[in-house]
Every structure is written in C-alpha cells, then in structure tokens.
Write a protein that holds these residues in place. Sequence first.
Motif, mmCIF file in Angstrom:
data_model
loop_
_atom_site.group_PDB
_atom_site.id
_atom_site.type_symbol
_atom_site.label_atom_id
_atom_site.label_comp_id
_atom_site.label_asym_id
_atom_site.label_seq_id
_atom_site.Cartn_x
_atom_site.Cartn_y
_atom_site.Cartn_z
ATOM 1 N N HIS A 7 0.787 -1.322 -0.139
ATOM 2 C CA HIS A 7 -0.048 -0.007 0.080
ATOM 3 C C HIS A 7 0.846 1.224 0.021
ATOM 4 N N SER A 11 0.947 3.965 -2.984
ATOM 5 C CA SER A 11 0.640 5.410 -2.572
ATOM 6 C C SER A 11 1.867 6.177 -2.950
ATOM 7 N N VAL A 33 -6.137 13.341 -4.772
ATOM 8 C CA VAL A 33 -5.763 12.467 -3.447
ATOM 9 C C VAL A 33 -7.045 12.415 -2.751
#
Length: 83
Positions: A7, A11, A33
């Motif tokens: 993750h 990201s 975002v």
Amino acid sequence: MAQVVDHIAQSTVRAAEELRHLLAGHRPPGPPVYEGLLSGAAHRVPWSELIQGLREASAALDAVLAEAARHPLPDGGSAAATV
C-alpha cells in the motif's frame, strides 16, 4: 505486513506521479488524493515546512523498512487481529 508495504509503495508511486504532473503545470490524469488522507496542513503550513515534514516522514518510514528487512515474513505473511 506485506499488504501495508505494498500500500505504501503504491501510494508513494501515485503521489510522485501526481506531484510530477503538477510541477510541470499539468493536471494529473488520475483522481485527486482522497481527502481522508489529508491533514489540512496544506492550507496553514508554509511550503518549506510541508517539504521538511515529508522528508521526516520518509526518513521514519525508511528506518522502519530497514528494520523490517532484517526480519523475514513468516509463511503466509503476517497479520494482526482487527476488531
């Protein structure tokens, strides 16, 4: 643990791509975002402090990753119980 690292990697790649587009004066191709990931600091903290905060967060993450690299994942990954 593997899911958390994946993750963070995904990201980070997306954030770098978005910043690259914005610095070039272009709108990023993906959606903005997610607001739940924002602290609100962008509206009240000077740019230089935001950059320093990101550097400090990256250094903290690098330290944790260095520690994690010294510990192999158990078979099947690692999970913690959640409520």
